[in-house]
Enzyme design. Structure first.
Site, short mmCIF file in Angstrom:
data_model
loop_
_atom_site.label_atom_id
_atom_site.label_comp_id
_atom_site.label_asym_id
_atom_site.label_seq_id
_atom_site.Cartn_x
_atom_site.Cartn_y
_atom_site.Cartn_z
N ILE A 12 44.85 33.27 42.77
CA ILE A 12 43.90 32.63 43.69
C ILE A 12 42.75 31.93 42.95
O ILE A 12 42.17 30.98 43.46
CB ILE A 12 43.38 33.68 44.71
CG1 ILE A 12 42.88 33.00 45.98
CG2 ILE A 12 42.31 34.58 44.10
CD1 ILE A 12 42.72 33.95 47.16
N GLY A 33 40.98 44.29 39.94
CA GLY A 33 41.92 43.45 40.68
C GLY A 33 41.42 42.03 40.87
O GLY A 33 40.84 41.43 39.96
N ASP A 35 38.99 40.91 42.56
CA ASP A 35 37.53 40.83 42.46
C ASP A 35 37.12 40.57 41.01
O ASP A 35 36.32 39.66 40.71
CB ASP A 35 36.95 42.17 42.96
CG ASP A 35 35.48 42.14 43.26
OD1 ASP A 35 34.87 41.05 43.17
OD2 ASP A 35 34.91 43.20 43.58
P1 ADP Z 1 41.67 45.94 47.15
O1 ADP Z 1 40.61 46.73 46.45
O2 ADP Z 1 41.16 45.27 48.42
O3 ADP Z 1 42.92 46.73 47.36
P2 ADP Z 1 42.78 44.53 44.83
O4 ADP Z 1 42.10 43.43 44.08
O5 ADP Z 1 42.98 45.81 44.11
O6 ADP Z 1 41.94 44.71 46.19
O7 ADP Z 1 44.19 44.01 45.35
C1 ADP Z 1 44.34 43.11 46.41
C2 ADP Z 1 45.54 42.22 46.17
O8 ADP Z 1 45.13 41.15 45.30
C3 ADP Z 1 46.73 42.91 45.49
O9 ADP Z 1 47.92 42.51 46.17
C4 ADP Z 1 46.69 42.32 44.08
O10 ADP Z 1 48.00 42.24 43.51
C5 ADP Z 1 46.14 40.93 44.34
N1 ADP Z 1 45.58 40.20 43.21
C6 ADP Z 1 45.10 40.66 42.03
N2 ADP Z 1 44.70 39.63 41.27
C7 ADP Z 1 44.91 38.49 41.97
C8 ADP Z 1 44.72 37.09 41.71
N3 ADP Z 1 44.20 36.65 40.58
N4 ADP Z 1 45.10 36.20 42.69
C9 ADP Z 1 45.62 36.63 43.86
N5 ADP Z 1 45.82 37.93 44.17
C10 ADP Z 1 45.48 38.84 43.22
#
Ligand code: ADP
Length: 175
Positions: A12, A33, A35
């Site tokens: 993203i 993740g 964030d």
């Molecule tokens: P949460 O704490 O809300 O569970 P996470 O960041 O741990 O959030 O994960 C939310 C989703 O984002 C997961 O499916 C993860 O694989 C995905 N994710 C992680 N990095 C990226 C990225 N760079 N772009 C898009 N999605 C991502």
């Protein structure tokens, strides 16, 4: 005008859209993740702006500039942690999508990309989360179609398949 929905694989942080959504935590001060990836790609100025926001409640959303990202804005929303499904998780997750879409429209955003909110560290079952994402978005679009493009960005294959399935299922129940 009708809003187009896309389900795409990818990162993203690379998308050139008006706004990307961050699956943030309540402090809005960065985390793991998606964030962490967004904070790294946007740069230190993002953290400085986030510090002025006073955090965010679960199911709500707040907006910042995109800084070094290709996206103009970041909409930070706080998904629910999965606690077995009996703690209003579906309602709170749906609210993340609705609040983010409302904030986007209020700020003239035309294109927006979502990650799979709560599907990483927060442990929400992916198939259920994908259904909530699709149905909350379609519900929103019944009353507002000023957005041109909504992208569900799937970081891995399992998430991608879950979204495709959820879209098909939602199509059938809509008729
Ligand atoms: P949460 O704490 O809300 O569970 P996470 O960041 O741990 O959030 O994960 C939310 C989703 O984002 C997961 O499916 C993860 O694989 C995905 N994710 C992680 N990095 C990226 C990225 N760079 N772009 C898009 N999605 C991502």
């Amino acid at each position: 005008m009708s809003t187009e929905i896309f389900i795409d694989r990818g990162d993203i942080t690379t998308l050139k859209v008006d706004a990307i959504v961050n699956a943030a935590n309540a402090s809005l001060l960065g985390g793991s993740g998606v964030d962490g990836a967004i904070h790294r790609a946007a740069g230190r100025e993002l953290l400085a702006e986030c510090r002025t926001l006073g955090g965010c409640s679960t199911g709500q959303a707040k907006m910042t500039q995109g800084y070094a990202l290709p996206a103009k804005f970041i909409i930070h929303t706080v998904g629910p942690r999965w606690r077995g499904g009996t703690h209003e998780e579906p309602k709170l997750l749906a609210s993340c999508y609705t609040s983010s879409l409302q904030l986007a429209v209020a700020n003239g955003v035309k294109s927006i990309a979502f990650p799979a909110i709560s599907c990483g560290v927060y442990g929400y079952p992916i198939e259920q989360a994908a259904r909530v994402a699709i149905s909350a978005t379609r519900e929103f679009l019944k009353c507002d179609n000023s957005l041109e493009k909504i992208i569900f960005t799937c970081f891995d294959d399992r998430v991608y398949r879950a979204y495709l399935d959820a879209e098909r299922t939602d199509d059938r129940t809509d008729r």
